[in-house]
Design a protein around this motif. Structure first.
Motif, PDB file in Angstrom:
ATOM      1  N   TYR A   1      37.716  48.785  38.586  1.00 18.57           N
ATOM      2  CA  TYR A   1      36.426  48.432  37.991  1.00 18.57           C
ATOM      3  C   TYR A   1      35.262  48.907  38.868  1.00 18.57           C
ATOM      4  O   TYR A   1      34.193  49.275  38.357  1.00 18.57           O
ATOM      5  CB  TYR A   1      36.334  46.936  37.727  1.00 18.57           C
ATOM      6  CG  TYR A   1      37.004  46.516  36.439  1.00 18.57           C
ATOM      7  CD1 TYR A   1      36.594  47.050  35.215  1.00 18.57           C
ATOM      8  CD2 TYR A   1      38.048  45.598  36.434  1.00 18.57           C
ATOM      9  CE1 TYR A   1      37.216  46.683  34.025  1.00 18.57           C
ATOM     10  CE2 TYR A   1      38.673  45.211  35.252  1.00 18.57           C
ATOM     11  CZ  TYR A   1      38.251  45.758  34.048  1.00 18.57           C
ATOM     12  OH  TYR A   1      38.863  45.394  32.874  1.00 18.57           O
ATOM     13  N   ALA A   2      35.454  48.918  40.169  1.00 20.71           N
ATOM     14  CA  ALA A   2      34.410  49.453  41.061  1.00 20.71           C
ATOM     15  C   ALA A   2      34.233  50.950  40.835  1.00 20.71           C
ATOM     16  O   ALA A   2      33.108  51.470  40.844  1.00 20.71           O
ATOM     17  CB  ALA A   2      34.768  49.167  42.512  1.00 20.71           C
TER      18      ALA A   2
ATOM     19  N   ALA B   1      32.363  51.332  37.586  1.00 20.47           N
ATOM     20  CA  ALA B   1      30.951  50.991  37.752  1.00 20.47           C
ATOM     21  C   ALA B   1      30.182  52.116  38.452  1.00 20.47           C
ATOM     22  O   ALA B   1      29.028  52.402  38.107  1.00 20.47           O
ATOM     23  CB  ALA B   1      30.815  49.690  38.536  1.00 20.47           C
TER      24      ALA B   1
ATOM     25  N   ASP C   1      40.490  45.487  40.850  1.00 20.20           N
ATOM     26  CA  ASP C   1      39.136  45.426  41.408  1.00 20.20           C
ATOM     27  C   ASP C   1      38.651  46.810  41.838  1.00 20.20           C
ATOM     28  O   ASP C   1      37.485  47.171  41.615  1.00 20.20           O
ATOM     29  CB  ASP C   1      39.082  44.460  42.591  1.00 20.20           C
ATOM     30  CG  ASP C   1      39.140  43.008  42.155  1.00 20.20           C
ATOM     31  OD1 ASP C   1      38.779  42.725  40.992  1.00 20.20           O
ATOM     32  OD2 ASP C   1      39.539  42.160  42.971  1.00 20.20           O
TER      33      ASP C   1
ATOM     34  N   ALA D   1      31.496  36.950  35.243  1.00 18.21           N
ATOM     35  CA  ALA D   1      32.042  36.733  36.581  1.00 18.21           C
ATOM     36  C   ALA D   1      31.682  37.870  37.524  1.00 18.21           C
ATOM     37  O   ALA D   1      31.733  37.711  38.754  1.00 18.21           O
ATOM     38  CB  ALA D   1      33.562  36.582  36.501  1.00 18.21           C
ATOM     39  N   ARG D   2      31.289  39.006  36.950  1.00 22.05           N
ATOM     40  CA  ARG D   2      30.877  40.162  37.753  1.00 22.05           C
ATOM     41  C   ARG D   2      29.359  40.320  37.776  1.00 22.05           C
ATOM     42  O   ARG D   2      28.838  41.348  38.192  1.00 22.05           O
ATOM     43  CB  ARG D   2      31.537  41.430  37.197  1.00 22.05           C
ATOM     44  CG  ARG D   2      33.053  41.414  37.311  1.00 22.05           C
ATOM     45  CD  ARG D   2      33.704  42.622  36.642  1.00 22.05           C
ATOM     46  NE  ARG D   2      35.165  42.582  36.785  1.00 22.05           N
ATOM     47  CZ  ARG D   2      35.831  43.030  37.830  1.00 22.05           C
ATOM     48  NH1 ARG D   2      35.181  43.603  38.825  1.00 22.05           N
ATOM     49  NH2 ARG D   2      37.143  42.929  37.897  1.00 22.05           N
TER      50      ARG D   2
ATOM     51  N   THR E   1      34.354  37.757  31.389  1.00 21.47           N
ATOM     52  CA  THR E   1      34.794  38.691  32.423  1.00 21.47           C
ATOM     53  C   THR E   1      33.603  39.397  33.058  1.00 21.47           C
ATOM     54  O   THR E   1      33.518  39.533  34.286  1.00 21.47           O
ATOM     55  CB  THR E   1      35.767  39.720  31.828  1.00 21.47           C
ATOM     56  OG1 THR E   1      36.907  39.034  31.281  1.00 21.47           O
ATOM     57  CG2 THR E   1      36.249  40.696  32.884  1.00 21.47           C
ATOM     58  N   LEU E   2      32.651  39.846  32.224  1.00 19.77           N
ATOM     59  CA  LEU E   2      31.449  40.475  32.765  1.00 19.77           C
ATOM     60  C   LEU E   2      30.591  39.468  33.516  1.00 19.77           C
ATOM     61  O   LEU E   2      30.013  39.784  34.567  1.00 19.77           O
ATOM     62  CB  LEU E   2      30.628  41.095  31.636  1.00 19.77           C
ATOM     63  CG  LEU E   2      31.174  42.369  30.997  1.00 19.77           C
ATOM     64  CD1 LEU E   2      30.290  42.795  29.830  1.00 19.77           C
ATOM     65  CD2 LEU E   2      31.283  43.491  32.011  1.00 19.77           C
TER      66      LEU E   2
END
Length: 268
Positions: A39-40, A43, A36, A217-218, A214-215
């Protein structure tokens, strides 16, 4: 990992992009870094690139074949952003000095004809969203010194994305065997890798499903016109100035990337 520490990690990677100087693995600098967090961090970089004028043109799925998982020592896929600044015209010179440690992978590319939003996307829905398929070469790169990466290192580093070259053949899904079609990777006329599309999670469509869900869910939706790279069919091969790399796919055609110090850079 708190917000400020994530920001510090993102700044370190952005600095490596800007200066061309690699950094030590984030997993060494920031013990406890998890998926997590990674990915943050990814981003945050994508958001900065957008603020600087870049446009998100799609996503790549990485680490989908056994060959690539073995090569990088990981056991699950990841995803990264594809910005307009990463796309190069086929057969036009690409300057390898624009990367830190470039390697090339043969892939197909899905181009979406309509939005695709998870979670809950099925294979049938994914297939219906694809407008056409193209041969592609992905240039992967690592801002981490000597490719000394673990899964969370590569995720934070935008899934080791570097560049994309698309071929000029565009075919509907019905004309491409996504499980059995084979591909061959050539470097300077010599075969350096072979594989079948089915090594990508059984079918590249499965990678598209994984990505959409996956995207989703984000809170991210894949948009019409975006490009999705589902993963390589062979291990990646390093490239330097003077190299010419071609991938051929049965029934789909070929795509070529030329690496030269006279490269003109990416084009939108």
């Amino acid at each position: 990992m708190d917000t400020e520490t994530r920001s510090e990690a993102a700044r370190a990677l952005l600095g490596a992009h800007r200066t061309g100087e690699p950094i030590d693995p984030l997993t060494e600098r920031f013990p406890g870094l998890d998926v997590d967090d990674a990915y943050a961090i990814q981003a945050a970089q994508a958001e900065q690139w957008v603020r600087d004028g870049a446009v998100v043109k799609g996503h790549k799925v990485g680490l989908t074949s056994p060959a690539m998982q073995r090569q990088l020592g990981v056991d699950q896929p990841d995803f990264g952003h594809l910005m307009d600044t990463m796309f190069h015209l086929e057969s036009q010179p690409i300057d390898p000095a624009a990367f830190l440690a470039p390697r090339v992978e043969p892939e197909i590319a899905f181009v979406l004809g309509k939005p695709l939003s998870g979670p809950g996307v099925t294979v049938a829905e994914a297939a219906a969203a694809v407008e056409f398929v193209m041969p592609a070469l992905e240039i992967i790169d690592s801002r981490v010194r000597d490719w000394k990466i673990k899964l969370v290192d590569t995720i934070a580093d935008n899934a080791s994305s570097g560049g994309v070259v698309l071929g000029s053949t565009a075919l509907p899904l019905s004309q491409v065997d996504l499980r059995r079609a084979g591909g061959v990777l050539y470097r300077n006329g010599e075969i350096v890798g072979t594989g079948a599309l089915g090594v990508v999670l059984g079918s590249p469509l499965n990678a598209l499903v994984w990505l959409a869900n996956t995207l989703g869910a984000r809170g991210v939706t894949l948009q019409a016109g975006q490009v999705v790279l589902p993963g390589s069919i062979t291990a990646a091969v390093p490239v330097t100035a003077g190299d010419v790399v071609t991938a051929t796919f049965a029934g789909l055609g070929s795509v070529t990337a030329r690496f030269s110090k006279e490269g003109t850079g990416a084009v939108a």
